[in-house]
Scaffold this active site. Structure first.
Site, short mmCIF file in Angstrom:
data_model
loop_
_atom_site.label_atom_id
_atom_site.label_comp_id
_atom_site.label_asym_id
_atom_site.label_seq_id
_atom_site.Cartn_x
_atom_site.Cartn_y
_atom_site.Cartn_z
N SER A 132 2.90 78.05 17.97
CA SER A 132 1.51 78.44 17.76
C SER A 132 1.02 78.13 16.35
O SER A 132 1.77 78.23 15.37
CB SER A 132 1.36 79.95 18.00
OG SER A 132 0.08 80.41 17.63
N TYR A 155 -5.26 75.42 16.84
CA TYR A 155 -6.61 75.93 16.82
C TYR A 155 -7.36 75.14 15.76
O TYR A 155 -6.86 74.98 14.63
CB TYR A 155 -6.66 77.41 16.44
CG TYR A 155 -6.19 78.36 17.51
CD1 TYR A 155 -6.88 78.49 18.71
CD2 TYR A 155 -5.06 79.16 17.30
CE1 TYR A 155 -6.45 79.38 19.69
CE2 TYR A 155 -4.63 80.06 18.26
CZ TYR A 155 -5.32 80.16 19.45
OH TYR A 155 -4.90 81.04 20.41
N THR A 181 -5.81 74.01 22.09
CA THR A 181 -6.35 75.13 22.86
C THR A 181 -7.87 75.02 22.91
O THR A 181 -8.52 74.95 21.86
CB THR A 181 -5.92 76.47 22.25
OG1 THR A 181 -4.50 76.60 22.40
CG2 THR A 181 -6.59 77.63 22.95
N LYS A 256 -4.99 72.83 26.53
CA LYS A 256 -4.57 74.13 27.06
C LYS A 256 -5.79 75.03 27.24
O LYS A 256 -6.56 75.22 26.29
CB LYS A 256 -3.57 74.79 26.11
CG LYS A 256 -3.09 76.17 26.56
CD LYS A 256 -2.10 76.75 25.56
CE LYS A 256 -1.57 78.10 26.00
NZ LYS A 256 -2.62 79.14 25.99
N SER A 278 -4.49 77.32 32.12
CA SER A 278 -4.28 78.58 31.41
C SER A 278 -5.59 79.33 31.26
O SER A 278 -6.64 78.73 31.05
CB SER A 278 -3.70 78.28 30.02
OG SER A 278 -3.59 79.46 29.24
N HIS A 280 -5.37 81.88 28.99
CA HIS A 280 -4.97 82.55 27.76
C HIS A 280 -4.30 83.89 28.04
O HIS A 280 -4.43 84.85 27.27
CB HIS A 280 -6.17 82.75 26.83
CG HIS A 280 -5.87 82.56 25.37
ND1 HIS A 280 -6.23 81.43 24.67
CD2 HIS A 280 -5.23 83.35 24.48
CE1 HIS A 280 -5.84 81.55 23.41
NE2 HIS A 280 -5.24 82.72 23.27
N GLY A 312 0.66 81.95 32.58
CA GLY A 312 -0.11 83.10 33.03
C GLY A 312 0.60 83.97 34.04
O GLY A 312 0.50 83.73 35.25
#
Length: 383
Positions: A132, A155, A181, A256, A278, A280, A312
């Site tokens: 991440s 991000y 994302t 994503k 996804s 999230h 998920g």
């Protein structure tokens, strides 16, 4: 007639567990839910709720789990399953199984070594880790600890130069793909975090963005993660941002956060290499479709033009089997690995993956599938 010999289901390439003299905190745990129960006891409430919670009424969070019950399995019989082979590839990288670590934030809240413990655990299982942007260890630290392939989840901040700097560092450290994302133009309203006043301790920071200054390292204790994210993340991203990133990196790009077939087709037009279906983990738009229910339409629209992954609510090997039968190349799990880290650090995270791997191997055997190549759409139907 000679007595039939017992046969075991064997997952090919199974790694040996790491030796340890420390007490086994997971003794007696037989599934992921057991590990979560230990993690819940060990973690401060605000941290457990941050990991476990979803947006608003948490309808999407619940729907992800409920979605698996909408599909039933149709096993084949009289198939030789003396050995079950889970090995596959992820964007060309060999992996021992189609179960990987989803990008999740702030691992040092679960274990002192944070994402480096995670990387060692995932590598020991021969799986893939998606790291991440909001990691509490740097991309370089995680790469040094890893023995398996790494992808970097990005991000895009309002200061795009800062995001590109982190991306370049990940590329230099040997990460093999970029995961953008796309479902977070603003942060979902996670009400557990508001109630708990969730914040990072002073000794933990958002390591990859901390060089940008204190405003990037964490949010003010009087403020919230909600405000931090909405002040830092770039809400103006459009499809042009995918093309922009395509020009900035040589890494293959996956998107994503896609749950619509038409968005999947648009992604193909932008030259992406993969999609991660996804929502999230139920943490963004409450009321979204369960990912296991969104998956088939996206697979149908994309075909073999890109690799499709899904996350998920995966908690069982049968969940994974259903996703593979519906066309996923692999699945990503997030919260279960965090439970493992909180329960027993590196060893706990590895144990969770081993549980899911062994459940998948058994499920495949019982369904008459000796390898991933034997899994197809005929194995499932709507309940």
């Amino acid at each position: 007639m000679p007595k039939a010999s017992a046969r075991k289901v064997v997952a090919k390439g199974r790694p040996k567990p790491k030796a340890s003299t420390a007490p086994d905190r997971l003794a007696g745990c037989v599934n992921v839910a057991d590990v979560e129960a230990i993690a819940r006891r060990r973690l401060p409430r605000s941290v457990y709720d941050y990991y476990a919670g979803g947006a608003e009424d948490e309808a999407t969070l619940a729907r992800n789990r409920e979605g698996f019950g909408k599909w039933v399995l149709l096993p084949r019989v009289l198939v030789d399953v003396d050995r079950v082979d889970l090995s596959t590839t992820a964007l060309g990288s060999p992996v021992s199984m189609p179960i990987h670590a989803a990008p999740t934030a702030y691992h040092r809240l679960a274990t002192p070594e944070g994402e480096t413990d995670t990387a060692r655990a995932i590598g020991s299982c021969g799986a893939l880790m998606v790291v991440s942007s909001l990691a509490t260890r740097t991309v370089e630290d995680v790469a040094a600890a890893a023995s398996g392939p790494l992808w970097f989840q990005l991000y895009v901040y309002r200061d795009r130069a800062l995001s590109l700097e982190v991306l370049e560092r990940a590329e230099a450290a040997g990460y093999r793909a970029l995961v953008l994302t796309v479902d977070t133009p603003r942060l979902g309203r996670r009400e557990r975090d508001f109630r708990n006043g969730f914040s990072l301790p002073s000794n933990i920071s958002i390591a990859n963005f901390a060089p940008g200054g204190p405003a990037y390292a964490r949010w003010n204790p009087k403020d919230s993660m909600f405000s931090y994210a909405n002040s830092q993340l770039d809400p103006s991203l459009t499809w042009d941002a995918v093309s922009w990133l395509r020009e900035k990196t040589k890494l293959p790009i996956l998107l994503k956060g896609v749950v619509r077939a038409d968005d999947a087709v648009r992604a193909l037009e932008r030259g992406i290499s993969g999609l991660i279906v996804s929502n999230h983990g139920g943490r963004q738009l409450d009321g979204e479709e369960a990912t296991i229910l969104a998956l088939p339409d996206i697979v149908s629209a994309v075909g073999d033009r890109a690799e499709i992954y899904v996350d998920g609510g995966f908690r069982r090997g049968t969940d994974v089997l259903k996703a593979l039968a519906l066309g996923a190349r692999g699945v990503l799990v997030g919260r279960p690995i965090l439970w493992g880290l909180a329960a027993d650090g590196e060893r706990g995270a590895a144990r969770v993956l081993e549980m899911l791997r062994d459940e998948l191997a058994l499920s495949m055997a019982l369904a008459g599938c000796p390898s991933l190549f034997a899994i197809d759409r005929s194995l499932v139907r709507r309940a």
